[in-house]
Design a protein around this motif. Structure first.
Motif, PDB file in Angstrom:
ATOM      1  N   TYR A  15      27.678  37.925  38.707  1.00 40.66           N
ATOM      2  CA  TYR A  15      28.389  38.211  40.070  1.00 40.66           C
ATOM      3  C   TYR A  15      27.399  37.898  40.901  1.00 40.66           C
ATOM      4  CZ  TYR A  15      32.108  40.560  42.519  1.00 40.66           C
ATOM      5  OH  TYR A  15      33.160  40.738  43.385  1.00 40.66           O
ATOM      6  N   GLN A  23      22.700  38.106  43.802  1.00 38.51           N
ATOM      7  CA  GLN A  23      23.250  37.953  42.504  1.00 38.51           C
ATOM      8  C   GLN A  23      22.882  39.091  41.320  1.00 38.51           C
ATOM      9  OE1 GLN A  23      23.978  33.732  40.879  1.00 38.51           O
ATOM     10  NE2 GLN A  23      22.288  34.476  39.462  1.00 38.51           N
ATOM     11  N   ILE A  80      34.746  45.443  38.970  1.00 37.50           N
ATOM     12  CA  ILE A  80      33.538  45.359  39.683  1.00 37.50           C
ATOM     13  C   ILE A  80      33.751  46.224  41.048  1.00 37.50           C
ATOM     14  CG2 ILE A  80      32.170  44.012  41.538  1.00 37.50           C
ATOM     15  CD1 ILE A  80      31.410  43.674  38.525  1.00 37.50           C
ATOM     16  N   VAL A 118      37.495  41.486  36.933  1.00 34.73           N
ATOM     17  CA  VAL A 118      36.955  40.314  36.296  1.00 34.73           C
ATOM     18  C   VAL A 118      36.877  40.319  34.832  1.00 34.73           C
ATOM     19  CG1 VAL A 118      34.818  38.902  36.245  1.00 34.73           C
ATOM     20  CG2 VAL A 118      35.403  40.292  38.166  1.00 34.73           C
ATOM     21  N   ARG A 122      31.068  34.604  38.778  1.00 38.38           N
ATOM     22  CA  ARG A 122      31.992  35.074  40.045  1.00 38.38           C
ATOM     23  C   ARG A 122      31.281  34.953  41.290  1.00 38.38           C
ATOM     24  NH1 ARG A 122      37.008  34.997  42.469  1.00 38.38           N
ATOM     25  NH2 ARG A 122      37.359  36.718  43.250  1.00 38.38           N
TER      26      ARG A 122
END
Length: 227
Positions: free
Chosen positions: A36, A77, A90, A108, A118
């Protein structure tokens, strides 16, 4: 001759029995991965943001199970590693972009034997609020009214033009039709503060609302005021 033959046969049995055979059960992976990334408007990663990963308990569930919590790296990230194939929530409550704090809240999906990547802009988690300000006495539109959108969790004892100006997520002025359109971070509780631009005095609002808007939601409100 026979004793020698027997000896050779026994020796071969011993050698064969000493060989170790390892049977490896190779099975396909039943897990998936989730990577993510949070960025600003320019696509630059946002480092140092705490992001929580929750098990999906349903959209309307008030009970969430925290599975993991990490901080984004220098590239904005997080690698959540191996996860069971499922839907996950999330959430990040304090994402700073351009002096505004955004709340990231989305679901997600993680698939079997696949890596879900993502990447989202924090500012995409916004909503639009349109306010029409009218006179309480005669319903006429009120132009040039100062408008502030104030997060309720930042309001303490003082509720004045000066104090609200320091904590407001948005400040603007109504147009000639008494209207103003505002883009604000979503998933936050807000109060609307209206004030006189000349005297800086707050107006009395007869239609008092707290606002909580979801991502991409568009809301309209009429607010009637008197001095």
């Amino acid at each position: 001759m026979k004793p020698k033959l027997v000896f050779l046969l026994l020796l071969s049995v011993v050698i064969i029995s000493c060989k170790k055979t390892t049977i490896v059960d190779v099975a396909p992976s039943n897990s998936g991965k989730l990577i993510y990334k949070l960025t600003d408007d320019a696509g630059k990663g946002l480092p140092g943001v705490a992001i929580s990963l929750f098990a999906y308990e349903g959209v309307y569930s008030d009970y969430q199970i925290l599975l993991d919590k990490q901080v984004t790296d220098v590239n904005g990230q997080i690698d959540f590693g191996d996860l069971n194939p499922d839907k996950y929530l999330i959430r990040a409550d304090s994402v700073k972009v351009n002096d505004l704090t955004y709340v990231v809240h989305e679901y997600v999906e993680v698939s079997v034997a696949a890596t879900t990547r993502r990447e989202v802009k924090a500012t995409d988690f916004s909503a639009q609020l349109t306010i029409t300000v009218r006179s309480y006495n005669d319903e006429k539109p009120m132009k040039s009214v100062g408008v502030m959108v104030v997060p309720t969790n930042k309001i303490y004892n003082e509720y004045t033009t000066a104090s609200n100006s320091k904590i407001a997520d948005y400040k603007g002025v109504t147009n000639s039709s008494g209207l103003i359109k505002i883009k604000i971070p979503c998933y936050k509780q807000y109060k609307i503060y209206l004030y006189d631009l000349v005297t800086n005095s707050g107006y009395r609002i007869h239609d008092v609302f707290d606002f909580f808007l979801e991502k991409d939601e568009k809301a309209n409100s009429i607010m009637r005021i008197s001095p």
